[in-house]
Design a protein around this motif. Structure first.
Motif, PDB file in Angstrom:
ATOM      1  N   TRP A   1       0.858  -1.009  -0.025  1.00  0.00           N
ATOM      2  CA  TRP A   1      -0.019  -0.148   0.162  1.00  0.00           C
ATOM      3  C   TRP A   1       0.851   1.122  -0.030  1.00  0.00           C
ATOM      4  CZ3 TRP A   1      -4.717   0.551  -1.524  1.00  0.00           C
ATOM      5  CH2 TRP A   1      -5.660  -0.522  -1.482  1.00  0.00           C
ATOM      6  N   VAL A   2       2.003   1.279   0.782  1.00  0.00           N
ATOM      7  CA  VAL A   2       2.948   2.334   0.704  1.00  0.00           C
ATOM      8  C   VAL A   2       3.511   2.546  -0.719  1.00  0.00           C
ATOM      9  CG1 VAL A   2       5.014   3.232   1.681  1.00  0.00           C
ATOM     10  CG2 VAL A   2       3.323   2.249   3.092  1.00  0.00           C
ATOM     11  N   THR A   3       4.046   1.524  -1.355  1.00  0.00           N
ATOM     12  CA  THR A   3       4.395   1.365  -2.713  1.00  0.00           C
ATOM     13  C   THR A   3       3.579   2.391  -3.728  1.00  0.00           C
ATOM     14  OG1 THR A   3       4.078  -0.757  -3.274  1.00  0.00           O
ATOM     15  CG2 THR A   3       6.353  -0.091  -2.210  1.00  0.00           C
ATOM     16  N   LEU A   4       2.382   1.711  -3.445  1.00  0.00           N
ATOM     17  CA  LEU A   4       1.173   2.264  -4.242  1.00  0.00           C
ATOM     18  C   LEU A   4       0.854   3.630  -3.947  1.00  0.00           C
ATOM     19  CD1 LEU A   4      -1.063   2.122  -6.375  1.00  0.00           C
ATOM     20  CD2 LEU A   4      -2.432   0.933  -4.557  1.00  0.00           C
ATOM     21  N   LEU A   5       0.816   4.074  -2.960  1.00  0.00           N
ATOM     22  CA  LEU A   5       0.877   5.582  -2.564  1.00  0.00           C
ATOM     23  C   LEU A   5       1.814   6.337  -3.278  1.00  0.00           C
ATOM     24  CD1 LEU A   5      -0.732   7.866  -1.155  1.00  0.00           C
ATOM     25  CD2 LEU A   5       0.762   7.207   1.059  1.00  0.00           C
ATOM     26  N   ALA A   6       3.235   6.091  -2.906  1.00  0.00           N
ATOM     27  CA  ALA A   6       4.280   6.644  -3.519  1.00  0.00           C
ATOM     28  C   ALA A   6       4.221   6.747  -4.904  1.00  0.00           C
ATOM     29  CB  ALA A   6       5.617   6.086  -3.378  1.00  0.00           C
ATOM     30  N   ALA A   7       3.972   5.629  -5.776  1.00  0.00           N
ATOM     31  CA  ALA A   7       3.827   6.123  -7.081  1.00  0.00           C
ATOM     32  C   ALA A   7       2.670   6.828  -7.528  1.00  0.00           C
ATOM     33  CB  ALA A   7       3.410   4.604  -7.706  1.00  0.00           C
ATOM     34  N   LEU A   8       1.556   6.939  -6.733  1.00  0.00           N
ATOM     35  CA  LEU A   8       0.458   7.901  -7.065  1.00  0.00           C
ATOM     36  C   LEU A   8       0.680   9.199  -6.990  1.00  0.00           C
ATOM     37  CD1 LEU A   8      -2.635   5.616  -5.743  1.00  0.00           C
ATOM     38  CD2 LEU A   8      -2.011   6.034  -8.159  1.00  0.00           C
ATOM     39  N   VAL A   9       1.346   9.523  -6.050  1.00  0.00           N
ATOM     40  CA  VAL A   9       1.825  10.955  -5.761  1.00  0.00           C
ATOM     41  C   VAL A   9       2.812  11.361  -6.655  1.00  0.00           C
ATOM     42  CG1 VAL A   9       3.205  12.687  -3.955  1.00  0.00           C
ATOM     43  CG2 VAL A   9       1.647  10.592  -3.173  1.00  0.00           C
ATOM     44  N   ALA A  10       3.573  10.442  -7.048  1.00  0.00           N
ATOM     45  CA  ALA A  10       4.719  10.532  -8.427  1.00  0.00           C
ATOM     46  C   ALA A  10       3.947  10.954  -9.549  1.00  0.00           C
ATOM     47  CB  ALA A  10       5.616   9.690  -8.390  1.00  0.00           C
ATOM     48  N   LEU A  11       2.697  10.230  -9.919  1.00  0.00           N
ATOM     49  CA  LEU A  11       2.100  10.715 -10.954  1.00  0.00           C
ATOM     50  C   LEU A  11       1.183  11.911 -10.916  1.00  0.00           C
ATOM     51  CD1 LEU A  11       0.521   9.298 -13.480  1.00  0.00           C
ATOM     52  CD2 LEU A  11      -1.200   8.402 -12.182  1.00  0.00           C
ATOM     53  N   GLY A  12       0.760  12.140  -9.592  1.00  0.00           N
ATOM     54  CA  GLY A  12       0.139  13.846  -9.527  1.00  0.00           C
ATOM     55  C   GLY A  12       1.425  14.782  -9.907  1.00  0.00           C
ATOM     56  N   ILE A  13       2.488  14.667  -9.587  1.00  0.00           N
ATOM     57  CA  ILE A  13       3.751  15.668  -9.713  1.00  0.00           C
ATOM     58  C   ILE A  13       4.112  15.608 -11.228  1.00  0.00           C
ATOM     59  CG2 ILE A  13       6.342  16.207  -9.480  1.00  0.00           C
ATOM     60  CD1 ILE A  13       5.838  14.683  -6.498  1.00  0.00           C
ATOM     61  N   ALA A  14       3.861  14.241 -11.908  1.00  0.00           N
ATOM     62  CA  ALA A  14       4.287  14.526 -13.288  1.00  0.00           C
ATOM     63  C   ALA A  14       3.096  15.353 -14.086  1.00  0.00           C
ATOM     64  CB  ALA A  14       4.180  12.940 -13.758  1.00  0.00           C
ATOM     65  N   PHE A  15       1.867  15.385 -13.427  1.00  0.00           N
ATOM     66  CA  PHE A  15       0.871  15.980 -14.205  1.00  0.00           C
ATOM     67  C   PHE A  15       1.063  17.437 -13.807  1.00  0.00           C
ATOM     68  CE2 PHE A  15      -1.526  12.125 -15.072  1.00  0.00           C
ATOM     69  CZ  PHE A  15      -1.864  12.332 -16.055  1.00  0.00           C
ATOM     70  N   TRP A  16       1.489  17.947 -12.701  1.00  0.00           N
ATOM     71  CA  TRP A  16       1.992  19.279 -12.538  1.00  0.00           C
ATOM     72  C   TRP A  16       2.991  19.836 -13.263  1.00  0.00           C
ATOM     73  CZ3 TRP A  16       6.380  21.565 -10.732  1.00  0.00           C
ATOM     74  CH2 TRP A  16       6.161  22.986 -10.442  1.00  0.00           C
ATOM     75  N   LEU A  17       4.061  18.985 -13.562  1.00  0.00           N
ATOM     76  CA  LEU A  17       5.121  19.367 -14.407  1.00  0.00           C
ATOM     77  C   LEU A  17       4.698  19.465 -16.033  1.00  0.00           C
ATOM     78  CD1 LEU A  17       7.813  16.580 -13.557  1.00  0.00           C
ATOM     79  CD2 LEU A  17       8.009  19.125 -13.074  1.00  0.00           C
ATOM     80  N   ARG A  18       3.667  19.080 -16.111  1.00  0.00           N
ATOM     81  CA  ARG A  18       2.887  19.271 -17.318  1.00  0.00           C
ATOM     82  C   ARG A  18       2.518  20.629 -17.583  1.00  0.00           C
ATOM     83  NH1 ARG A  18      -2.303  16.186 -20.181  1.00  0.00           N
ATOM     84  NH2 ARG A  18      -2.408  17.209 -21.869  1.00  0.00           N
ATOM     85  N   THR A  19       2.094  21.360 -16.393  1.00  0.00           N
ATOM     86  CA  THR A  19       1.810  23.089 -16.584  1.00  0.00           C
ATOM     87  C   THR A  19       3.051  23.761 -16.431  1.00  0.00           C
ATOM     88  OG1 THR A  19       1.888  23.062 -13.997  1.00  0.00           O
ATOM     89  CG2 THR A  19      -0.110  22.268 -14.919  1.00  0.00           C
ATOM     90  N   ARG A  20       4.357  23.111 -16.303  1.00  0.00           N
ATOM     91  CA  ARG A  20       5.626  24.034 -16.426  1.00  0.00           C
ATOM     92  C   ARG A  20       6.246  23.803 -17.941  1.00  0.00           C
ATOM     93  NH1 ARG A  20       6.217  27.411 -12.229  1.00  0.00           N
ATOM     94  NH2 ARG A  20       8.464  27.158 -12.756  1.00  0.00           N
ATOM     95  N   GLY A  21       5.369  23.066 -18.739  1.00  0.00           N
ATOM     96  CA  GLY A  21       5.739  22.717 -20.368  1.00  0.00           C
ATOM     97  C   GLY A  21       6.752  21.556 -20.117  1.00  0.00           C
ATOM     98  N   ILE A  22       6.550  20.742 -19.446  1.00  0.00           N
ATOM     99  CA  ILE A  22       7.741  19.468 -19.376  1.00  0.00           C
ATOM    100  C   ILE A  22       6.443  18.385 -19.666  1.00  0.00           C
ATOM    101  CG2 ILE A  22       8.887  18.111 -17.764  1.00  0.00           C
ATOM    102  CD1 ILE A  22       9.925  20.360 -16.323  1.00  0.00           C
TER     103      ILE A  22
END
Length: 392
Positions: free
Chosen positions: A371-392
């Motif tokens: 469950w902890v590894t799943l949570l870590a990956a999901l938070v990383a996924l959210g950051i990746a979508f935030w990076l999209r707003t930075r043009g990445i």
């Protein structure tokens, strides 16, 4: 890329494969024989590689600066020798404090001889052609776990954990050391096409640290590395807990390596079409689904195989993505120092993961860890979508 450069890259690829197998994957590969023969608990044992990775994380900016100054080749060769000596000594330890002390020194060898130093060296030597060199190195090094897990299982069962560690020391001495030395020599025959080898200007790294993109990338790669390190360190206990017999668990754990290579081949074939931002979001999603497969995989071998495919493919691409995305988002100037600073996050997360994973398993079993590894990956996924707003 010239013939000498190409030969040098392939030699470093072999050196990275043997280096990761003997310095990083060794613990997960022999963990069962360690628990049976050492008399120490899983958490006590896991603190060793945790200290090594913490040491590696702390040294990453320093080794990056040394590469910028032209000492990358010396680091790759000298640290390979240091790693072999430490593993040989590790096979003889009788007390826990010496187990920890030797792992700390192994952390020095990891910092100076593995991916961060190798990739910075290639970037300094090859300039824009470093992308091709990095992909080639990671293609081969993806087989490190495929080498380590069967070798660890075989030697651990036949020779005990001490004999197994000594075998890995021999791999480091006979393979990693000469291929690193020769690879550096071939690469130095050609013209250097990277930036000038100068000391990092005062304030250069500090300026990068003020950028939100830097911290987002650090968090993204840190979360993914924490996820992966927990899963590969405890791969055999996790897979046997999910119902896989020991032999099948070794086979599935070994499959993660070839899947890393498969992911890197896809990126290589895609070329410029594989844009960094979508790739980042894709690997975070893949690692999230890998943890879901393990959570749902009790008694379901096909789900355990899906885990190996998704996890291996995603982390394999991540290894390529980190130096490339760092250069793309933060620039190639002072690359060694900047890359080393960024690497502190994933290296620290990887350092904490073995010990944290042991505590999680002790507190709530394998399911809590997943469950902890799943949570870590999901938070990383959210950051990746935030990076999209930075043009990445």
């Amino acid at each position: 890329m010239s013939r000498d450069d190409s030969i040098g890259v392939w030699l470093l690829a072999v050196g990275q494969t043997a280096g990761f197998a003997s310095l990083v994957y060794i613990f997960g590969a022999i963990i069962l024989s360690l628990e049976d023969g050492s008399g120490w608990s899983r958490a006590e044992l896991a603190l060793g590689p945790t200290l090594a990775l913490l040491t590696q994380a702390g040294l990453a900016p320093f080794t990056g600066r040394l590469v910028d100054k032209g000492y990358g080749g010396a680091l790759l060769g000298g640290a390979a020798a240091l790693g072999a000596l430490c593993l040989a000594a590790l096979s003889r330890v009788e007390v826990l404090w010496l187990w920890y002390a030797l792992w700390i020194v192994i952390g020095f060898a990891q910092a100076a001889s593995l991916y961060e130093t190798c990739f910075s060296f290639l970037t300094r030597r090859l300039g824009r052609e470093a992308r091709t060199g990095i992909i080639r190195v990671t293609l081969v090094a993806g087989f490190a776990s495929t080498v380590a897990f069967p070798l660890g299982a075989l030697t651990g069962e036949a020779l005990g954990w001490r004999g197994a560690v000594l075998v890995f020391a021999a791999v480091q001495l006979a393979v990693t050391l000469p291929t690193n030395i020769l690879g550096v020599r071939f690469l130095r025959r050609g013209e250097r096409r990277g930036g000038p080898m100068v000391a990092t200007p005062p304030g250069a790294v500090r300026a990068v640290l003020k950028r939100p993109d830097f911290w987002a990338l650090a968090a993204f790669f840190g979360l993914l590395m924490g996820n992966h390190t927990m899963l590969f360190t405890f791969a055999l206990p996790i897979l046997t807990d999910r119902g896989a017999p020991h032999g099948l668990a070794v086979l599935i754990a070994s499959t993660v390596g070839p899947m890393q290579v498969a992911g890197r081949i896809v990126v290589m074939l895609a070329g410029a079409r594989a844009r960094s931002g979508p790739v980042a979001r894709g690997i975070a999603l893949g690692m999230s689904l890998a943890s879901v497969a393990l959570l749902a995989g009790t008694g379901q071998v096909w789900l355990l195989v899906i885990y190996a495919v998704l996890q291996g493919t995603s982390i394999g691409i991540q290894s390529i993505l980190r130096p490339l995305l760092t250069a793309e988002a933060l620039g190639q100037e002072n690359f060694g120092a900047v890359s080393g600073s960024l690497a502190m996050a994933p290296l620290t997360a990887g350092a904490a993961a073995p010990f944290l994973g042991a505590l999680l398993i002790g507190a709530g079993g394998v399911t809590l860890l997943l469950w902890v590894t799943l949570l870590a990956a999901l938070v990383a996924l959210g950051i990746a979508f935030w990076l999209r707003t930075r043009g990445i």
